[in-house]
Design a protein around this motif. Structure first.
Motif, mmCIF file in Angstrom:
data_model
loop_
_atom_site.group_PDB
_atom_site.id
_atom_site.type_symbol
_atom_site.label_atom_id
_atom_site.label_comp_id
_atom_site.label_asym_id
_atom_site.label_seq_id
_atom_site.Cartn_x
_atom_site.Cartn_y
_atom_site.Cartn_z
ATOM 1 N N VAL A 167 -2.719 -1.931 -6.200
ATOM 2 C CA VAL A 167 -1.461 -1.421 -6.099
ATOM 3 C C VAL A 167 -0.678 -2.315 -7.174
ATOM 4 N N SER A 177 0.939 -1.203 0.089
ATOM 5 C CA SER A 177 0.057 -0.005 0.145
ATOM 6 C C SER A 177 0.827 1.280 0.042
ATOM 7 N N GLN A 178 2.048 1.084 0.541
ATOM 8 C CA GLN A 178 2.755 2.439 0.563
ATOM 9 C C GLN A 178 3.797 2.422 -0.597
ATOM 10 N N ASN A 209 -6.735 1.359 -1.998
ATOM 11 C CA ASN A 209 -5.940 1.015 -0.800
ATOM 12 C C ASN A 209 -5.988 -0.601 -0.715
ATOM 13 N N THR A 210 -6.119 -1.399 -1.765
ATOM 14 C CA THR A 210 -6.083 -3.036 -1.954
ATOM 15 C C THR A 210 -4.819 -3.373 -2.524
ATOM 16 N N GLN A 216 -11.328 5.564 -2.587
ATOM 17 C CA GLN A 216 -9.895 5.077 -2.047
ATOM 18 C C GLN A 216 -9.902 3.946 -1.017
ATOM 19 N N ASN A 217 -10.801 3.798 -0.168
ATOM 20 C CA ASN A 217 -10.766 2.872 0.828
ATOM 21 C C ASN A 217 -11.019 1.608 0.106
#
Length: 149
Positions: A66, A19-20, A61-62, A56-57
């Motif tokens: 990514v 995720s980062q 953010n999965t 986003q969530n």
């Protein structure tokens, strides 16, 4: 017990690492340059302060998103309420939003950019609004836009 804890930590660590790993460009100039260099389309996410965060969530953010984003697109986040950008940049972003037919926020678009004699043109591949589906289904729709038959 220790084995379970280590497995859990490994899983969580790899998830946070994924995720980062997303890098969202916030300047269209930088994004277009990266798109041309990498020969990848732009994934432009238009948003504004206070906009719903489901997209986003539940999608961005999965781990699936990514991996897909890293392999397929240049990510661009244009926050139309950003007070740290110049008026010219804000006007450019609002004009791009209108040119791509984005009405509701937040919304993502896939587009190809080309530059000729310092003039940038955008070819819209498709708009991707939030839908209450899995990230894989949402990505599948994006792939159809990237690779129409």
């Amino acid at each position: 017990m220790i084995k379970k804890v280590l497995t859990l930590l490994l899983f969580l660590g790899s998830f946070f690492l994924h995720s980062q790993g997303l890098v969202w460009k916030t300047s269209m100039t930088d994004a277009v340059a990266a798109s041309m260099e990498q020969k990848r389309p732009l994934f432009i996410f238009f948003t504004i302060a206070g906009a719903p965060t489901k997209l986003q969530n539940e999608i961005f953010n999965t781990p699936d998103f990514v991996v897909w984003a890293r392999d397929n697109v240049v990510l661009v986040k244009l926050d139309l309420s950003d007070t740290t950008i110049s008026d010219a940049e804000k006007e450019q972003n609002v004009s791009l939003k209108a040119a791509l037919g984005v009405i509701e926020l937040p919304q993502a678009c896939l587009t190809l950019a080309s530059v000729r004699k310092t003039k940038t043109t955008f070819n819209l591949l498709g708009r991707l609004p939030y839908k209450p589906v899995t990230a894989k289904a949402w990505i599948s729709e994006a792939n159809i836009m990237l690779n129409p038959e």
